[in-house]
Design a protein around this motif. Structure first.
Motif, PDB file in Angstrom:
ATOM      1  N   TRP A 107      38.148  46.475  46.153  1.00 37.84           N
ATOM      2  CA  TRP A 107      37.748  45.688  47.323  1.00 37.84           C
ATOM      3  C   TRP A 107      36.529  46.274  48.032  1.00 37.84           C
ATOM      4  CZ3 TRP A 107      43.068  46.828  46.632  1.00 37.84           C
ATOM      5  CH2 TRP A 107      43.789  45.746  46.106  1.00 37.84           C
ATOM      6  N   PRO A 171      41.896  45.243  42.731  1.00 38.34           N
ATOM      7  CA  PRO A 171      41.842  43.781  42.676  1.00 38.34           C
ATOM      8  C   PRO A 171      41.757  43.286  41.238  1.00 38.34           C
ATOM      9  CG  PRO A 171      39.726  44.670  43.348  1.00 38.34           C
ATOM     10  CD  PRO A 171      40.679  45.817  43.330  1.00 38.34           C
ATOM     11  N   GLU A 197      49.864  40.227  43.391  1.00 37.15           N
ATOM     12  CA  GLU A 197      48.955  40.833  44.368  1.00 37.15           C
ATOM     13  C   GLU A 197      49.640  40.916  45.726  1.00 37.15           C
ATOM     14  OE1 GLU A 197      46.803  42.882  45.860  1.00 37.15           O
ATOM     15  OE2 GLU A 197      45.460  42.210  44.251  1.00 37.15           O
ATOM     16  N   TRP A 207      38.034  37.923  43.904  1.00 36.72           N
ATOM     17  CA  TRP A 207      39.230  38.599  43.433  1.00 36.72           C
ATOM     18  C   TRP A 207      40.467  37.785  43.761  1.00 36.72           C
ATOM     19  CZ3 TRP A 207      38.029  41.839  39.990  1.00 36.72           C
ATOM     20  CH2 TRP A 207      36.917  42.669  40.113  1.00 36.72           C
TER      21      TRP A 207
END
Length: 378
Positions: A107, A171, A197, A207
């Motif tokens: 990220w 990600p 996630e 992502w």
């Protein structure tokens, strides 16, 4: 001429004996099997025990990351040389810096990572017992946001062992596990455990966020495979029934149509040849080991200086009691069950004991050759 004939009479039987020896070696090798289980090591044992513990608590396993392992091993070697348990490296680095320098990115270079450290005279079971009985540390092990793990291991010259365990999430990296990470199976129907996630549920940029549907496939192109709702455990039939390595591919998709792909492999073996499911390490009894954040207690043994810290601490002697394993931690591992009957690929039936049959055939051929050679001598 007579000498030549005499020589020939002895050359052919020698050649025949050589051929028979080769045939018998082939028969022996045809029935031999490599051990199915991986060779044990402290890193593998601790990694498997951590995943078993997470499964026992209803959490998903963690994928073993090469990058996180590099960062963990770097620090394990460092603290073993200095004889201390600390999150600070000899070069002043912290765990986030070491993990970033190993190439682990997340990220926009932000990191969802953590680290724990243990030292002692025991092994993986002792380390895990110690963490399991400390609420602060165990919260890291059971955190649903983490999807990957790295394990570093080192020893000093006096038998003290050091474990460094790093945790992270990246990600688009959603590990999958066939039969909860088993190395082999004797059934072509397997269960695929999925992660999701949880660190960034809404995703970021391109992502993927939390997946809502998936595709399963035998190949990475997913050609013609239907989308289905994301479930933590899905049944799947391998591409064939012949023994060998098989891959399973999963494509995840979130509500914004962002996708990520994961792959896992498993080895299909003949019925009855799959290794047993690994069990947790044996229960231990005794007193808890000290926290890396607190001074070591008084123990028998010779003190060893730690120049970097300006202190001394005694090295515990072998036989120092360790921590008792919590009762809920030794419950049987959760078992997967296929969720539906699947149509299996059909192949021509073949006897599972083919090496034995082949051996009898080769022995018969050898006897015939021997009889023919004997008759020719006459």
């Amino acid at each position: 001429m007579s000498d030549r004939l005499t020589m020939c009479r002895y050359v052919k039987p020698r050649g025949l004996r050589y051929a028979l020896a080769v045939l018998m070696a082939l028969v022996f090798l045809g029935g031999w099997r490599h051990p199915a289980a991986q060779q044990s090591s402290p890193i593998v044992d601790l990694y498997q025990a951590i995943n078993h513990a997470r499964l026992n608590e209803g959490a998903t396993p963690l994928g073993l990351s090469t990058l996180l392992t590099q960062a963990a091993q770097r620090h394990a070697d460092d603290i073993a040389k200095r004889g201390i348990a600390s999150h600070e490296g000899a070069d002043g680095s912290d765990y986030r810096q070491r993990i970033r320098e190993a190439g682990y990115r997340a990220w926009n270079d932000g990191l969802m990572v953590n680290e724990v450290v243990w030292l002692g005279l025991g092994g993986p079971a002792d380390a895990l017992n110690w963490f399991r009985n400390r609420a602060d540390e165990w919260m890291i092990f059971s955190d649903a946001r983490y999807r990957e793990i790295g394990v570093g291991y080192a020893e000093d010259g006096q038998g003290v062992r050091y474990f460094v365990i790093t945790f992270g999430a990246r990600p688009g990296v959603l590990p999958i596990f066939i039969n909860d990470g088993a190395e082999a199976t004797d059934s072509p129907v397997v269960a695929v455990r999925l992660t999701n996630e949880e660190a960034e549920p809404i995703g970021e940029g391109t992502w993927i966020g939390r997946a809502i549907e998936v595709q399963l496939s035998h190949t990475p192109d997913f050609d013609g495979e239907p989308w289905q709702p994301w479930e933590p455990l899905l049944p799947w039939a391998l591409a064939g029934m012949e023994p060998g390595e098989y891959s399973v591919y999963v494509q995840f998709r979130d509500g914004a149509n962002r996708t990520a792909i994961a792959e896992a492999t498993i080895r299909l073996v003949a019925p009855g040849e799959a290794p047993p499911t690994p069990t947790l390490l044996p229960e231990l009894t005794g007193e808890a080991l000290p926290s890396p954040e607190t001074p070591l207690p008084e123990m028998e043994g010779e003190p060893r200086p730690s120049p970097e810290m300006g202190t001394e601490f005694p090295i515990p002697q072998m036989g120092t009691p360790m921590l008792t394993l919590a009762p809920e931690f030794v419950e049987p591992l959760p078992t997967w069950t296929p969720l539906a009957d699947l149509e299996l690929p059909t192949v021509e039936d073949r006897p599972s004991n083919w090496p034995v049959i082949a051996g009898f055939i080769l022995q018969g051929v050898a006897l015939l050759l021997g009889a023919a050679a004997f008759l020719r001598r006459r």
